[in-house]
Design a protein around this motif. Structure first.
Motif, PDB file in Angstrom:
ATOM      1  N   GLU A 287     -17.218   7.714 -22.797  1.00  0.00           N
ATOM      2  CA  GLU A 287     -17.932   7.860 -24.069  1.00  0.00           C
ATOM      3  C   GLU A 287     -17.711   6.630 -24.948  1.00  0.00           C
ATOM      4  O   GLU A 287     -18.649   6.119 -25.575  1.00  0.00           O
ATOM      5  CB  GLU A 287     -17.446   9.115 -24.793  1.00  0.00           C
ATOM      6  CG  GLU A 287     -18.123   9.337 -26.144  1.00  0.00           C
ATOM      7  CD  GLU A 287     -17.476  10.476 -26.937  1.00  0.00           C
ATOM      8  OE1 GLU A 287     -18.054  10.855 -27.976  1.00  0.00           O
ATOM      9  OE2 GLU A 287     -16.400  10.972 -26.523  1.00  0.00           O
TER      10      GLU A 287
ATOM     11  N   THR B  12     -24.477   4.703 -40.752  1.00  0.00           N
ATOM     12  CA  THR B  12     -25.395   5.638 -40.099  1.00  0.00           C
ATOM     13  C   THR B  12     -24.815   7.040 -39.999  1.00  0.00           C
ATOM     14  O   THR B  12     -25.557   8.002 -39.774  1.00  0.00           O
ATOM     15  CB  THR B  12     -25.734   5.164 -38.680  1.00  0.00           C
ATOM     16  OG1 THR B  12     -24.549   5.254 -37.860  1.00  0.00           O
ATOM     17  CG2 THR B  12     -26.261   3.733 -38.685  1.00  0.00           C
ATOM     18  N   GLY B  13     -23.506   7.182 -40.113  1.00  0.00           N
ATOM     19  CA  GLY B  13     -22.864   8.482 -39.906  1.00  0.00           C
ATOM     20  C   GLY B  13     -22.569   8.758 -38.440  1.00  0.00           C
ATOM     21  O   GLY B  13     -21.927   9.758 -38.103  1.00  0.00           O
ATOM     22  N   ASN B  14     -23.036   7.881 -37.546  1.00  0.00           N
ATOM     23  CA  ASN B  14     -22.789   8.041 -36.106  1.00  0.00           C
ATOM     24  C   ASN B  14     -21.433   7.431 -35.771  1.00  0.00           C
ATOM     25  O   ASN B  14     -21.336   6.375 -35.148  1.00  0.00           O
ATOM     26  CB  ASN B  14     -23.904   7.360 -35.306  1.00  0.00           C
ATOM     27  CG  ASN B  14     -23.683   7.477 -33.805  1.00  0.00           C
ATOM     28  OD1 ASN B  14     -23.079   8.439 -33.328  1.00  0.00           O
ATOM     29  ND2 ASN B  14     -24.147   6.484 -33.054  1.00  0.00           N
ATOM     30  N   ASN B  15     -20.376   8.104 -36.199  1.00  0.00           N
ATOM     31  CA  ASN B  15     -19.021   7.603 -36.004  1.00  0.00           C
ATOM     32  C   ASN B  15     -18.382   8.237 -34.766  1.00  0.00           C
ATOM     33  O   ASN B  15     -18.859   9.255 -34.265  1.00  0.00           O
ATOM     34  CB  ASN B  15     -18.168   7.890 -37.237  1.00  0.00           C
ATOM     35  CG  ASN B  15     -18.742   7.254 -38.491  1.00  0.00           C
ATOM     36  OD1 ASN B  15     -19.509   6.284 -38.414  1.00  0.00           O
ATOM     37  ND2 ASN B  15     -18.409   7.798 -39.647  1.00  0.00           N
ATOM     38  N   LEU B  16     -17.312   7.628 -34.304  1.00  0.00           N
ATOM     39  CA  LEU B  16     -16.594   8.143 -33.131  1.00  0.00           C
ATOM     40  C   LEU B  16     -15.113   8.222 -33.481  1.00  0.00           C
ATOM     41  O   LEU B  16     -14.542   7.256 -34.005  1.00  0.00           O
ATOM     42  CB  LEU B  16     -16.801   7.216 -31.928  1.00  0.00           C
ATOM     43  CG  LEU B  16     -16.148   7.665 -30.615  1.00  0.00           C
ATOM     44  CD1 LEU B  16     -16.895   8.865 -30.044  1.00  0.00           C
ATOM     45  CD2 LEU B  16     -16.146   6.523 -29.601  1.00  0.00           C
TER      46      LEU B  16
ATOM     47  N   GLU C 100     -20.096   3.246 -37.444  1.00  0.00           N
ATOM     48  CA  GLU C 100     -21.289   2.487 -37.059  1.00  0.00           C
ATOM     49  C   GLU C 100     -22.063   2.016 -38.286  1.00  0.00           C
ATOM     50  O   GLU C 100     -22.329   2.788 -39.205  1.00  0.00           O
ATOM     51  CB  GLU C 100     -22.206   3.347 -36.188  1.00  0.00           C
ATOM     52  CG  GLU C 100     -23.441   2.586 -35.696  1.00  0.00           C
ATOM     53  CD  GLU C 100     -24.398   3.466 -34.906  1.00  0.00           C
ATOM     54  OE1 GLU C 100     -24.557   3.230 -33.701  1.00  0.00           O
ATOM     55  OE2 GLU C 100     -24.975   4.407 -35.510  1.00  0.00           O
TER      56      GLU C 100
ATOM     57  N   ARG D 239     -26.546  -3.889 -34.740  1.00  0.00           N
ATOM     58  CA  ARG D 239     -25.647  -2.730 -34.658  1.00  0.00           C
ATOM     59  C   ARG D 239     -24.217  -3.248 -34.631  1.00  0.00           C
ATOM     60  O   ARG D 239     -23.845  -4.056 -33.780  1.00  0.00           O
ATOM     61  CB  ARG D 239     -25.944  -1.909 -33.413  1.00  0.00           C
ATOM     62  CG  ARG D 239     -25.071  -0.655 -33.268  1.00  0.00           C
ATOM     63  CD  ARG D 239     -25.549   0.228 -32.127  1.00  0.00           C
ATOM     64  NE  ARG D 239     -24.713   1.407 -32.008  1.00  0.00           N
ATOM     65  CZ  ARG D 239     -23.704   1.529 -31.128  1.00  0.00           C
ATOM     66  NH1 ARG D 239     -23.442   0.542 -30.279  1.00  0.00           N
ATOM     67  NH2 ARG D 239     -22.972   2.633 -31.089  1.00  0.00           N
TER      68      ARG D 239
ATOM     69  N   TYR E 259     -20.515   3.912 -26.280  1.00  0.00           N
ATOM     70  CA  TYR E 259     -20.657   3.798 -27.731  1.00  0.00           C
ATOM     71  C   TYR E 259     -20.567   2.332 -28.167  1.00  0.00           C
ATOM     72  O   TYR E 259     -21.303   1.887 -29.056  1.00  0.00           O
ATOM     73  CB  TYR E 259     -19.568   4.631 -28.407  1.00  0.00           C
ATOM     74  CG  TYR E 259     -19.611   4.639 -29.911  1.00  0.00           C
ATOM     75  CD1 TYR E 259     -20.476   5.484 -30.608  1.00  0.00           C
ATOM     76  CD2 TYR E 259     -18.770   3.809 -30.659  1.00  0.00           C
ATOM     77  CE1 TYR E 259     -20.510   5.499 -31.998  1.00  0.00           C
ATOM     78  CE2 TYR E 259     -18.798   3.816 -32.048  1.00  0.00           C
ATOM     79  CZ  TYR E 259     -19.671   4.665 -32.705  1.00  0.00           C
ATOM     80  OH  TYR E 259     -19.702   4.673 -34.083  1.00  0.00           O
TER      81      TYR E 259
END
Length: 236
Positions: free
Chosen positions: A77, A36-40, A29, A3, A81
């Motif tokens: 958060e 993955t599209g799991n961005n912050l 990410e 990751r 992350y």
């Protein structure tokens, strides 16, 4: 399963030690080198105005940030992350210095105690392209990454561009490695395939290819004065 988080920040100025603060943070990410599209992404009220020179770089007005959350509100958060990931940053000391200062204000540990590793793509670029410009824009141009939408600096956009740059910079033999944790079979075991059940085609050289090959061999014979090894063994 690896990751990785590509991270970028925008700030009110250049010196965290002199009180400049983070105003935007963008993270992208990658898992096993795939998006993955799991961005912050957060805009942050820095509780101070940006310097004029910084405003020219990022274009984020002081008024726009007035009603945004303060860093303390997003810190938890962000820490969760980032936890355990390899973090990839262009000119890492700058962003890490700002993050560490923000964490210090809140009694949180420094970045290196939260993540598994920090990778600086600027250091990588200097090793790969010595003597050349290695800004993010320069790397995008060199590696064929489309940065036409980047008129001003923005943390999330820059993180997305850096992710593409990083993938292109490391698209060598490393990209062919298989993550054993993702391999099929219980406990990460790799499935054994009997290659004898496949009939492989034999592609024979045509006359033109044989002639071209003979020409190359003749030139090698000439340059080595007849001492090429295959001539010694071809009739053995």
């Amino acid at each position: 399963m690896m990751r990785q988080i590509i991270l970028d920040t925008e700030t009110t100025g250049l010196s965290a030690e002199n009180g400049d603060r983070i105003i935007e943070i963008g993270c992208v990410e990658l898992v096993s080198r795939k998006f993955t599209g799991n961005n912050l992404h957060h805009y942050i009220n820095p509780e101070r105005d940006s310097h004029e020179d910084a405003l020219k770089v990022h274009g984020i007005s002081n008024e726009f940030l007035r009603d945004k959350p303060k860093f303390a509100a997003i810190a938890g958060e962000l820490v969760e992350y980032l936890r355990g990931a390899e973090v990839i940053i262009h000119n890492a000391p700058f962003d890490v210095g700002f993050l560490n200062k923000e964490f210090e204000r809140l009694g949180l540990p420094p970045v290196t105690q939260i993540v598994s590793n920090v990778l600086d793509t600027l250091v990588m670029a200097k090793e790969m392209f010595p003597g050349k410009r290695n800004s993010l824009d320069a790397l995008c141009d060199r590696l064929g990454v489309d940065n036409s939408g980047r008129t001003l600096h923005g943390a999330l956009l820059d993180a997305e561009l850096l992710a593409d740059v990083y993938i292109n910079m490391t698209r060598g033999q490393d990209a062919l490695l298989i993550d054993i944790a993702d391999a099929p079979g219980e406990g990460g075991a790799v499935e054994q395939i009997d290659l004898r059940r496949f009939e492989l085609p034999v592609l024979r050289a045509n006359e033109q290819e044989l002639s071209a090959h003979a020409t190359v061999l003749a030139e090698l014979d000439k340059s080595s004065k007849g001492k090429t090894l295959w001539r010694q063994f071809e009739n053995a």
